[in-house]
Design an enzyme around this catalytic site. Structure first.
Site, mmCIF file in Angstrom:
data_model
loop_
_atom_site.group_PDB
_atom_site.id
_atom_site.type_symbol
_atom_site.label_atom_id
_atom_site.label_comp_id
_atom_site.label_asym_id
_atom_site.label_seq_id
_atom_site.Cartn_x
_atom_site.Cartn_y
_atom_site.Cartn_z
ATOM 1 N N LYS A 204 0.831 -1.210 0.000
ATOM 2 C CA LYS A 204 0.000 0.000 0.000
ATOM 3 C C LYS A 204 0.864 1.258 0.000
ATOM 4 O O LYS A 204 2.033 1.237 0.353
ATOM 5 C CB LYS A 204 -0.997 -0.037 1.163
ATOM 6 C CG LYS A 204 -2.122 -1.035 0.834
ATOM 7 C CD LYS A 204 -3.266 -1.043 1.791
ATOM 8 C CE LYS A 204 -4.314 -2.041 1.287
ATOM 9 N NZ LYS A 204 -5.308 -2.366 2.306
ATOM 10 N N ARG A 240 -2.745 -10.231 5.051
ATOM 11 C CA ARG A 240 -3.134 -10.439 3.654
ATOM 12 C C ARG A 240 -2.037 -9.812 2.790
ATOM 13 O O ARG A 240 -1.863 -8.600 2.812
ATOM 14 C CB ARG A 240 -4.486 -9.756 3.423
ATOM 15 C CG ARG A 240 -4.996 -9.798 2.002
ATOM 16 C CD ARG A 240 -6.293 -8.999 1.895
ATOM 17 N NE ARG A 240 -6.791 -9.014 0.527
ATOM 18 C CZ ARG A 240 -6.357 -8.198 -0.430
ATOM 19 N NH1 ARG A 240 -5.421 -7.301 -0.166
ATOM 20 N NH2 ARG A 240 -6.854 -8.278 -1.643
#
Ligand code: PMM
Length: 266
Positions: A204, A240
């Site tokens: 991210k 994840r």
């Protein structure tokens, strides 16, 4: 042991691995690699949730994900379906998925929690404030995200989802600044009180700030792995990630650290 969910995006537009796993055999091969590298679950998604992404019609989403879910389940792989749509969740569980991962925490589709309750699948409730494009405005991000997640857990329980089947996720990067993400990570203990916690930091943008401006997206895998180990130390149930091998290694470091080297030697 921390559960690793390996990411398999079967979308043409996801921000870091989009478009690579659209062919069924490629998707199945990549999932098998992720499992060999240490993933306990493969999280299959057919709709990109990155900022600016177009919503996908549930039928189109199902055309993308169902053949993959079915093929992976046939191989004995534990599958999670990353969807905001109850119809996709229902069809994916019928095709063999064991976990429904809803980034909207049931807010996108009012039928989601009832559907999950009926199927008996596990449910990941992610914190969501109207998607990646929503304004990241909080007076106190930790207490607000906790309260909003707690309300969604209550709604899921009211719909009949069993409490031991619920996992919560603070939703890093979803209507959150980099500072919000770090504050949430620093206070993971606040979220473990609500249930098992899943963390999705992988690749991210807030990790890009740690790297040179021109660094490729894959360079975010090292900081992702570090976040995985630190999240595990803070009590996370699962992470994840795209690069399962790097996270597996980082988790092994923490597991050895935590257990005194497995108490092999005195
Ligand atoms: N992030 C993305 C997609 N699905 N699911 C959960 N539970 N938590 C997350 O943080 C999360 C998610 C977006 O990342 P991607 O486009 O790389 O899949």
């Amino acid at each position: 042991m921390t559960t690793i969910l390996g990411i398999l995006n079967v979308t043409p537009d996801s921000f870091s691995d989009g478009g690579r796993w659209q062919r069924l055999d490629d998707a199945v091969r990549h999932a098998a690699e992720l499992v060999a590298a240490g993933a306990a679950v493969i999280d299959v998604g057919g709709e990109s949730t990155r900022p600016g992404a177009q919503a996908v019609d549930p039928r189109e989403e199902q055309d993308r994900v169902l053949p993959v879910v079915e093929a992976l389940a046939r191989e004995g792989i534990v599958v999670s379906i990353d969807t905001r749509n109850a119809s996709t969740a229902r069809a994916a569980v019928a095709a063999g998925a064991a976990i429904v991962n809803d980034v909207s925490g049931g807010l996108h589709d009012p039928g989601m929690f009832d559907t999950v309750a009926q199927t008996g699948a596990r449910l990941v409730i992610m914190h969501w404030r109207g998607g990646a494009d929503a304004e990241p405005v909080y007076a106190d991000v930790v207490s607000e995200v906790r309260a909003e997640l707690a309300a969604r857990v209550e709604a899921a329980l009211d719909a009949g989802v069993a409490s031991e089947r619920i996992v919560v996720d603070p939703g890093l990067g979803f209507a959150k600044t980099a500072a919000h993400n770090w504050q949430l990570l620093d206070r993971l203990d606040t979220f473990t009180e609500l249930g098992p916690v899943l963390i999705g930091a992988s690749r991210k943008r807030f990790l890009a700030a740690l790297l040179p401006a021109d660094a490729p997206v894959a360079d975010r895998d090292a900081p992702t792995a570090t976040v995985s180990a630190l999240a595990a130390r803070s009590g996370a149930w699962g992470v994840r990630v795209h690069d399962v091998a790097a996270t597996r290694l980082a988790l092994s470091v923490w597991e050895h650290w935590d257990s005194g080297g497995g108490r092999e030697r005195s």
